[in-house]
Design an enzyme around this catalytic site. Sequence first.
Site, PDB file in Angstrom:
ATOM      1  N   GLU A   1       0.820  -1.213   0.000  1.00  0.00           N
ATOM      2  CA  GLU A   1       0.000   0.000   0.000  1.00  0.00           C
ATOM      3  C   GLU A   1       0.855   1.266   0.000  1.00  0.00           C
ATOM      4  OE1 GLU A   1      -3.208   0.640  -0.264  1.00  0.00           O
ATOM      5  OE2 GLU A   1      -4.004  -1.390  -0.214  1.00  0.00           O
TER       6      GLU A   1
ATOM      7  N   ASP B   1      -6.192   8.437  -0.102  1.00  0.00           N
ATOM      8  CA  ASP B   1      -5.675   7.494   0.889  1.00  0.00           C
ATOM      9  C   ASP B   1      -4.464   8.125   1.565  1.00  0.00           C
ATOM     10  OD1 ASP B   1      -7.548   5.623  -0.001  1.00  0.00           O
ATOM     11  OD2 ASP B   1      -6.157   4.785  -1.463  1.00  0.00           O
TER      12      ASP B   1
END
Length: 140
Positions: free
Chosen positions: A52, A69
């Site tokens: 991620e 994000d």
Amino acid sequence: MKVFSTVLLAIVACCAVAEAKTFGKCELAKALANNGIAKASLPDWVCLVQNESAFSTSATNKNKNGSTDYGIFQINNKYWCDSGYGSNDCKIACKNLLNDDITDDIKCAKLIHKRHGFNAWYGWKNHCNGKKLPNVSSCF
């Protein structure tokens, strides 16, 4: 005045960089364990973070739907953190997910995991689920 502004900008940039951190695999595994993550699931968490954010606390990603994000777990502002955009279920400002203290990030990631499991993260679904996971046993 222009010189002062340039110096001030340089100082602010240094301070912002000083707050960001790139964790090592074992350092992250220990931080996760110290914050209540079961040792058996540490390989999944480490794999998730690796895919991620590449272990970086300062990572951000703008999504196609307009959301963003934030941080080492790539926590989304549409549901989980406050940037004036979404529901803020973790009760945390998104900017607080970008510093080197990941205690609050872990707390939020645990809530996300409790509700949705690892499937909440595309990095885990695409690169970790059913695949060889990082070995963190040597970290302890």
